[in-house]
Design an enzyme around this catalytic site. Structure first.
Site, PDB file in Angstrom:
ATOM      1  N   SER A 343       0.835  -1.201   0.000  1.00 23.48           N
ATOM      2  CA  SER A 343       0.000   0.000   0.000  1.00 23.48           C
ATOM      3  C   SER A 343       0.873   1.255   0.000  1.00 23.48           C
ATOM      4  O   SER A 343       0.635   2.204  -0.756  1.00 23.48           O
ATOM      5  CB  SER A 343      -0.916  -0.004   1.235  1.00 23.48           C
ATOM      6  OG  SER A 343      -1.588   1.222   1.352  1.00 23.48           O
ATOM      7  N   TRP A 346       2.554   1.578  -3.322  1.00 28.92           N
ATOM      8  CA  TRP A 346       1.575   1.997  -4.333  1.00 28.92           C
ATOM      9  C   TRP A 346       1.364   3.503  -4.274  1.00 28.92           C
ATOM     10  O   TRP A 346       1.224   4.160  -5.308  1.00 28.92           O
ATOM     11  CB  TRP A 346       0.250   1.266  -4.074  1.00 28.92           C
ATOM     12  CG  TRP A 346      -0.838   1.637  -5.034  1.00 28.92           C
ATOM     13  CD1 TRP A 346      -1.106   1.076  -6.246  1.00 28.92           C
ATOM     14  CD2 TRP A 346      -1.833   2.664  -4.863  1.00 28.92           C
ATOM     15  NE1 TRP A 346      -2.175   1.678  -6.831  1.00 28.92           N
ATOM     16  CE2 TRP A 346      -2.646   2.663  -6.005  1.00 28.92           C
ATOM     17  CE3 TRP A 346      -2.105   3.581  -3.848  1.00 28.92           C
ATOM     18  CZ2 TRP A 346      -3.717   3.536  -6.163  1.00 28.92           C
ATOM     19  CZ3 TRP A 346      -3.162   4.466  -4.010  1.00 28.92           C
ATOM     20  CH2 TRP A 346      -3.951   4.424  -5.146  1.00 28.92           C
ATOM     21  N   HIS A 347       1.364   4.051  -3.054  1.00 33.31           N
ATOM     22  CA  HIS A 347       1.109   5.480  -2.926  1.00 33.31           C
ATOM     23  C   HIS A 347       2.265   6.323  -3.470  1.00 33.31           C
ATOM     24  O   HIS A 347       2.036   7.430  -3.945  1.00 33.31           O
ATOM     25  CB  HIS A 347       0.850   5.855  -1.464  1.00 33.31           C
ATOM     26  CG  HIS A 347      -0.565   5.624  -1.051  1.00 33.31           C
ATOM     27  ND1 HIS A 347      -0.996   4.444  -0.504  1.00 33.31           N
ATOM     28  CD2 HIS A 347      -1.668   6.413  -1.123  1.00 33.31           C
ATOM     29  CE1 HIS A 347      -2.293   4.524  -0.264  1.00 33.31           C
ATOM     30  NE2 HIS A 347      -2.722   5.694  -0.622  1.00 33.31           N
ATOM     31  N   GLY A 348       3.465   5.837  -3.370  1.00 33.54           N
ATOM     32  CA  GLY A 348       4.561   6.641  -3.877  1.00 33.54           C
ATOM     33  C   GLY A 348       5.873   5.912  -3.841  1.00 33.54           C
ATOM     34  O   GLY A 348       6.104   5.059  -2.989  1.00 33.54           O
ATOM     35  N   PHE A 541      -0.744   9.750  -7.610  1.00 29.63           N
ATOM     36  CA  PHE A 541      -0.489   8.322  -7.429  1.00 29.63           C
ATOM     37  C   PHE A 541      -0.870   7.542  -8.666  1.00 29.63           C
ATOM     38  O   PHE A 541      -0.764   6.370  -8.715  1.00 29.63           O
ATOM     39  CB  PHE A 541      -1.258   7.800  -6.210  1.00 29.63           C
ATOM     40  CG  PHE A 541      -0.968   8.602  -4.963  1.00 29.63           C
ATOM     41  CD1 PHE A 541       0.322   8.974  -4.660  1.00 29.63           C
ATOM     42  CD2 PHE A 541      -1.981   9.017  -4.128  1.00 29.63           C
ATOM     43  CE1 PHE A 541       0.601   9.728  -3.540  1.00 29.63           C
ATOM     44  CE2 PHE A 541      -1.716   9.760  -2.994  1.00 29.63           C
ATOM     45  CZ  PHE A 541      -0.425  10.117  -2.709  1.00 29.63           C
TER      46      PHE A 541
END
Lengths: 541, 385
Positions: A343, A346-348, A541
């Site tokens: 997670s 995935w965000h950055g 994102f």
């Protein structure tokens, strides 16, 4: 093209709607083609080159899905191989654009290498689109999707209200709506859509962008290694938490409203997460469709596989009542940390995001651990709920705010500087005029160690006042979904059935003259604030 | 209510609200760009024009058609009164086109804009040491500032002007910022300390008066000390980065050349530098640079360029700030280290116009440089005539 731009609101959207309903009167297929075309135009507006990336990716996924569909029963091994190849393709596609630089710079950091970083422009919404495509392939393989065409698939991926920043939708919850829609102008859907979009626009351009003005500069100062004092650090932490809250809440409302204008309901994605009483509750309210994806496609398969392996080894599985420490760690903590690591990634592409993901993984693990031991320590569930709910709310809120510093800070060091400031390590200062005007309170603060500084008193007061107002809005007022609950604002939202507070009853939306006036005022507030363009935080994102 | 009526009522209400806001903003005209008559108690004072000062002044200068223009940064903006009684009728109307933070290229752009309004004959330009620290780029302002001017940089009619003006009009009427400023303008009419942008381009001193009332002169000087100390430390690096050369002299020469070619009298004014500020500069290592810079400016004096130096030691530059926060001292000539008060600006104007014999400031010949040109251009001069 931003949702919060004059061009989108006064140009693109009216044209898109007019075309859709005009074509819809004669032919559903033409209306769908129009919707796909206008979505492509929306996507290409920012950077036409993006189309050259997204179009082949859609085609490859479509072919893979067809191969899986046709072979899943006859040649299951082949179908499985195609599924695997499809997932690898999508992950590599995302990885190349989003993570190559991070990977190379990490190697440079770790091994002192001198890899030259590649300059790549991240295609818009790539993280959302990739997850959506992976979920589609898995659903086809699992038999949850049994028929589709290229047109359907294209519309599913490209439908512009959810294209750039979600929600991450499933084919099976979207396409039946397009198949069953009348394609005729439905004024109720229009009224609900306008209202949701207006509330979302207001949240984004009035609430979120205003608090950013106070919070953002502090992160810049911390990034330069300058110590942050107590009040500034808390403004930075609370301010950004509220900024991203209203930014994402606003975007989610706008996406719901836009889809509704076309007669489609998107799944609920954001449901007052700051009111959560535990961190698990928080993740069931914040970016709900991402949590759903990560749970369904990463956490559950992983936990299931580990459980099978333990059982095969004769080891006990996770038991709700009496879990052994090793079962808890291997079957719950490990999959949770890994899922939240993904997670964060995935965000950055950055250490701050990875640490943020791991931090939340740790929070969730502690929360699960507490759920395991709590019944033994505190057996009276009723009294527990009564007492623990407010404590849980405060703890969750603090954990989220602390985590958000990591999410926003440009470097880990900057985050540490702000955390230190929040703990008062760098002292506490306040503008001299503020301390003077506070009279005895000011004297008490001075006695407690707060020293005067030469910063602007007006800015200080505005920042705290604005923070208090936004907190009150986030915590005390019903959210857009609750207000529109009687009109099916999103998939998964049901009208409230129990007794409601007077405030909730007053703020329940209905097509009335008062509400038309109120929504017009909210729309006007949003439109008047469009002067300064600012991107949605989640668009990156 | 049927949803269809809801939608219609929403649309009509929204249009009505936006129209009311636009009408109110246009009537208040918080930035002074529409030239709406100023009504006492409603919109006479413009406390928020300072937030868009270059835009506001560009609209104003085209309404004023000045014969004399005052150029420079915030020192000029606050310190030189275009409505001062010292101005003879032949030099009026005078317009203050000082822009806070303006570099020399922006000053040059404002000069071209003032000249393009038709009857400019005299320029009084405050030349400030700080404008010569770092080389400036060729683009003087943001795109939208440039797009607003009457002429492009090459002297041809500006093709972007109409679009930019429509955009300005839209943003000054249909934005939350404009609405907030309009409300603030109406509410601020009776505040004694509300700063104003007069129709002749002067920003009044209300902002500083309020700060002095809130923080005292000690607070004002202390805050500025931090700022200028840091800036001076950066300047030492900038100066070194430029090989010890004075940056941007070519822009100053271009300004002089522009004025000469249009028969516009140019008076360069070195402002009165507070002794405390010079001490900060000296301590930062800028003492020699300041002396060299001043010499270079004085050397610009010619038959078409007058140069006045008010940065000389004397009673007007030696006023020192309070040394303690509890010291309620009120300064007569300075707000803080950088900004002199309008009262001192009056003395400067009186000297350069020839309305005062007070021994304050030195004209270039007295400083040992040949050539001086008093403000001789007659009113009504037409560029190119």
């Amino acid at each position: 093209m931003l949702f919060n731009s004059y061009l989108f609101i006064f140009g693109f959207l009216p044209v898109a709607l007019a075309g859709f309903y005009a074509f819809g009167r004669f032919s559903r297929l033409t209306a769908i083609h129009w919707l796909i075309g206008i979505s492509l135009a929306f996507y290409a507006w920012w950077r036409p080159l993006n189309l050259l990336l997204i179009a082949p990716s859609i085609l490859i996924n479509f072919v893979a899905a067809r191969l899986i569909l046709h072979n899943v029963h006859a040649r299951p091994a082949f179908a499985r191989a195609v599924l695997l190849a499809g997932i690898v393709f999508n992950v590599c596609f995302l990885g190349y654009f989003k993570y190559l630089n991070f990977f190379e710079s990490s190697i440079n950091d770790l091994f002192g290498a001198n890899l030259i970083l590649t300059s790549l422009v991240l295609p818009l919404g790539i993280s959302f689109i990739t997850f959506q495509k992976i979920a589609f392939l898995i659903d086809v393989h699992a038999g949850r999707i049994t028929e589709f065409t290229l047109r359907d698939y294209g519309l599913f991926v490209l439908f512009f209200p959810q294209l750039i920043a979600g929600p991450i939708v499933h084919y099976r919850e979207m396409m039946p709506q397009f198949q069953q829609a009348s394609y005729k102008l439905d004024f109720e859907a229009l009224a609900v859509g306008i209202s949701l979009f207006s509330f979302g626009l207001f949240k984004k351009v009035v609430l979120a962008d205003s608090i950013a003005f106070y919070a953002s500069p502090i992160y810049g100062v911390a990034a330069n290694g300058i110590p942050t004092s107590l009040f500034d650090a808390w403004i930075a932490a609370l301010g950004f938490t509220l900024q991203i809250y209203f930014d994402f809440s606003g975007y989610s409302d706008m996406a719901l409203g836009l889809a509704r204008l076309f007669g489609v309901r998107l799944p609920v994605n954001f449901n007052s997460p700051l009111r959560a009483t535990s961190i698990i509750d928080f993740w069931l309210r914040w970016h709900i469709t991402l949590t759903r994806f990560l749970t369904a496609y990463i956490y559950n398969p992983l936990a299931l596989s580990l459980t099978r392996r333990r059982l095969a080894q004769g080891l006990p599985a996770l038991n709700a009542r009496q879990a052994s420490l090793s079962a808890f760690v291997s079957l719950l903590v490990f999959p949770t940390l890994l899922t939240m690591f993904v997670s964060g990634l995935w965000h950055g592409a950055g250490y701050t995001f990875l640490l943020w993901g791991l931090l939340h993984g740790a929070y969730i693990s502690v929360n699960h651990g507490w759920r395991q031991v709590r019944p033994r320590l505190w057996s009276n569930a009723a009294s527990y709920r009564r007492i623990a709910a407010p404590i849980g709310f405060v703890l969750t809120f603090l954990c989220v705010v602390v985590g958000m510093v990591l999410f926003r800070a440009p470097t880990v060091q900057a985050a540490v500087t702000i955390w230190q400031g929040m703990l008062g390590w760098h002292g506490a200062t306040a503008p001299q005029p503020v301390l003077q005007h506070l009279g005895r309170i000011g004297q008490s603060l001075a006695w407690a160690g707060v020293t005067p500084d030469l910063s602007s008193g007006l800015r200080f007061v505005h920042a705290w006042l604005w923070t208090a107002i936004l907190l009150a809005v986030a915590l005390a007022l019903p959210n857009s979904l609750e207000m529109h609950a009687g009109y099916d604002p999103a998939l998964g939202i049901k009208p409230a059935t129990g007794a409601r507070s007077r405030l909730s009853a007053t703020l329940t939306w209905r097509p009335s003259m008062t509400w038309a006036l109120a929504v017009a005022a909210v729309s006007a507030g949003g439109i008047l604030s469009l002067g300064q363009l600012s991107e949605f935080l989640y668009w990156q994102f | 209510m049927p949803p269809q009526r809801f939608c219609s009522f929403w649309l009509i209400s929204l249009a009505a609200m936006l129209a009311i806001v636009a009408g109110f903003d246009a009537a208040v005209d918080p930035y002074g760009i529409f030239g709406i008559p100023r009504i006492a108690g409603f919109n006479q004072v413009k406390p928020d024009a300072s937030t868009h000062l270059l835009m506001s002044k560009t609209y104003q200068v085209e309404r004023v058609h000045p014969v004399t223009v005052l150029l420079g940064t915030s020192r000029a903006d606050l310190g030189f009164d275009p409505a001062s009684p010292v101005w003879p009728a032949s030099l009026r109307p005078v317009f203050n086109y000082g822009v806070p933070g303006a570099g020399l290229t922006t000053v040059f752009a404002t000069l071209r804009e003032a000249a393009a309004t038709g009857q400019l004959a005299n320029v009084v330009m405050l030349v400030e040491f700080e404008s010569f620290w770092f080389p400036e780029s060729d683009s003087p302002q943001t795109d939208e500032d440039g797009d607003r001017f009457l002429l492009s940089a090459d002297g041809t009619p500006n093709p972007h002007r109409l679009w930019q003006r429509l955009r300005d009009g839209f943003l000054a009427t249909l934005t939350t910022g404009a609405l907030a400023d309009s409300i603030d303008t109406v509410l601020g009419q009776h505040s004694r300390l509300a700063p104003d942008l007069t129709e002749l381009g002067l920003t009044t001193e209300g902002g500083f008066e309020r700060q002095a009332a809130d923080n005292g002169y000690y607070g004002l000087f202390a805050a500025k000390r931090q700022q200028v100390t840091k800036a001076a430390e950066n300047a030492v690096r900038g100066w070194a980065g430029n090989g010890g050369e004075i940056a941007n002299m070519q822009v100053l020469r271009a300004i002089a050349s522009f004025c000469r070619s249009r028969h516009i009298g140019l008076t360069l004014v070195i402002p009165p530098y507070n002794a405390g500020l010079l001490t900060i500069y000296r301590r930062a290592g800028l003492g020699d640079a300041y002396a060299r810079w001043k010499h270079a400016i004085l050397a610009q004096a010619s038959d078409s360029v007058a140069v006045w130096d008010f940065g000389v030691p004397g009673p007007y530059t030696s006023e020192l700030p309070p040394t303690d926060a509890k010291d309620g001292l009120t300064l007569r000539w300075y707000w803080e280290y950088v900004h002199f008060k309008r009262a001192l600006g009056e003395k400067i104007l009186a000297r350069i116009i020839g309305a005062s014999d007070e021994p304050f400031g030195i004209a270039a010949p007295d400083a040992g440089i040949l050539g001086t040109a008093p403000m001789t251009r007659r009113a009504g001069y037409q560029p190119g005539g």
